[in-house]
Design an enzyme around this catalytic site. Structure first.
Site, mmCIF file in Angstrom:
data_model
loop_
_atom_site.group_PDB
_atom_site.id
_atom_site.type_symbol
_atom_site.label_atom_id
_atom_site.label_comp_id
_atom_site.label_asym_id
_atom_site.label_seq_id
_atom_site.Cartn_x
_atom_site.Cartn_y
_atom_site.Cartn_z
ATOM 1 C CG HIS A 19 -78.853 -3.329 76.051
ATOM 2 N ND1 HIS A 19 -77.879 -4.072 76.695
ATOM 3 C CD2 HIS A 19 -79.426 -4.176 75.160
ATOM 4 C CE1 HIS A 19 -77.865 -5.299 76.199
ATOM 5 N NE2 HIS A 19 -78.801 -5.390 75.265
ATOM 6 C CD GLU A 38 -80.908 -11.486 77.863
ATOM 7 O OE1 GLU A 38 -79.893 -11.495 77.133
ATOM 8 O OE2 GLU A 38 -82.025 -11.114 77.464
HETATM 9 ZN ZN LIG Z 1 -79.476 -7.198 74.365
#
Ligand SMILES: [Zn+2]
Length: 424
Positions: free
Chosen positions: A57, A213
């Protein structure tokens, strides 16, 4: 006659040293004292040899833009998004190609040969995506790059987001991304996930979503992702990235959720460097770590891999791109300091990453597989983690693509001098 033999490689702590033969870019023999000749021989001299690191990522479109046009002074995810939207307006293809190429060189020098990069597609011109498709093509003989069409400002929250997402897939993105916790409402977040799964099925793509997130314990989109992964049968073709809210879920909910996740077979990607830096910013004390439940997921056999996420961009003002740096932080933040736990963290930046990227069939040091490996200046996984070992040699499809000479330090103490040795 082989093209290359790597001799005296340490593949595991105990057992004999191994020779590794290479012909036509593939491994052809992996055994002690390989009885063969080769045009080139590399002596690994007992160093630890591993399959390449996998970056699960990263954002190659935003990399190396920290401070442009201004620094993210608060250190929050949200100020990062604001800084990026100002920088995004100035993007050109040359600019993206130049920065991404430089970051990839850093990554390869650290032994990374598989990279999954998210690319912001909330741009009517899709400048970054076009640039990274070109970078992917140019780098293909050396490094495997996957591009995730990532709607940074939302699929429903950004005007035309869904149309741009589909256009990105038609242009050649490898995976569908999303950001459900950043859509305007919970309902929009759920709807965005339905759009993502429908597009992935229509175009036969993988899924990798920036999911939950945030430190908000009410952010609960992982459950929607795992349900959709089960119902569509997409299962391990689906990845939930970050899931930092899981850090804050109550125990009863987290325990139920993790069982569902295990059943669905989805992958998780944690980004310890960036999670520990961005999360907890709205807490006073105690401050939450904001890392998803890496230790618990690993113990349950859920596939977890790791990403650097950002390298010198509005969300992270540091980084050299090394996965050992990422793994080192993971060991600390996830408190995975048991010996087997540390070994499993090393696997999160190698084998587990290969599973997340769905490249496991062509990954590993075995006859018949692409000749990709890294000779680390280390004895084993734990030593590599502790000393942040350099990659002495990086081999991609049988060709050396990077070499590093380990540093040598001499100490002058007590009237004598000698080269320092960091081994016990
Ligand atoms: Zn990211």
């Amino acid at each position: 006659m082989l093209d290359l033999i790597v001799r005296n490689a340490r593949l595991r702590v105990s057992g004999p040293l191994i020779d590794i033969g290479v012909r036509d870019g593939l491994f052809v023999g992996v055994q002690p004292r390989l009885p063969a000749e080769a045009s080139e021989t590399i002596d690994a001299a007992g160093c630890f040899v591993t399959p390449p690191f996998v970056e699960s990522h990263v954002h190659l479109d935003t990399t190396l833009t920290a401070g442009e046009p201004r620094w993210n002074e608060s250190g929050t995810l949200f100020e990062g998004i604001e800084c990026w939207s100002e920088r995004k307006a100035l993007l050109t293809e040359e600019d993206v190609v130049r920065r991404a190429t430089k970051a990839i060189e850093w990554q390869v020098s650290h032994g990374i040969l598989h990279i999954r990069s998210h690319v912001d597609i909330c741009d009517p011109k899709l400048t970054a995506l076009r640039a990274l498709i070109e970078v992917r093509r140019v780098m293909a003989p050396f490094v495997d790059i996957q591009l995730v069409a990532f709607p940074q400002d939302g699929i429903l929250g950004f005007e035309g987001g869904a149309v741009l997402l589909e256009e990105a897939l038609r242009l050649g993105a490898d995976a569908v991304g999303g950001i459900p916790h950043y859509e305007l409402t919970r309902e929009d977040g759920v709807e965005s996930l339905k759009i993502i799964f429908a597009l992935a099925e229509k175009y036969g793509k993988l899924i990798d979503v920036h999911c939950d997130e945030i430190d908000d314990e009410q952010s609960r989109f992982v459950e929607v992702m795992s349900a959709l992964a089960l119902r569509t049968g997409m299962r391990d073709r689906v990845t939930a990235s970050h899931t930092t809210a899981m850090h804050s879920y109550n125990g009863a909910y987290a325990s139920k959720l993790l069982r569902f996740c295990a059943k669905s077979g989805i992958n998780f990607v944690a980004n310890p460097l960036v999670n520990i830096h961005l999360q907890g910013r709205f807490d006073t004390y105690p401050k939450r770590r904001g890392l998803t439940r890496v230790k618990e997921m690993a113990a349950m056999g859920i596939n977890v891999s790791l990403g650097h996420d950002d390298i010198l961009d509005p969300w992270y003002p540091m980084g050299t791109g090394s996965m050992l740096d990422v793994a080192h932080m993971a060991v600390h933040v996830a408190q995975m300091t048991g010996r087997e736990e540390m070994r499993s963290v090393f696997h999160m930046v190698t084998d587990a990453g290969a599973r997340t990227l769905h490249v496991q069939d062509s990954y590993g040091i075995e006859a018949g597989k692409p000749a990709d490996l890294v000779i680390l200046d280390a004895l084993d996984e734990l030593d590599a983690l502790r000393r942040q070992s350099v990659a002495r040699v990086v081999l991609s499809k049988g060709k050396v693509v990077a070499r590093t000479t380990p540093a040598e330090t001499t100490v002058f103490l007590q009237g004598t001098s000698h080269p320092i040795d960091y081994l016990r």
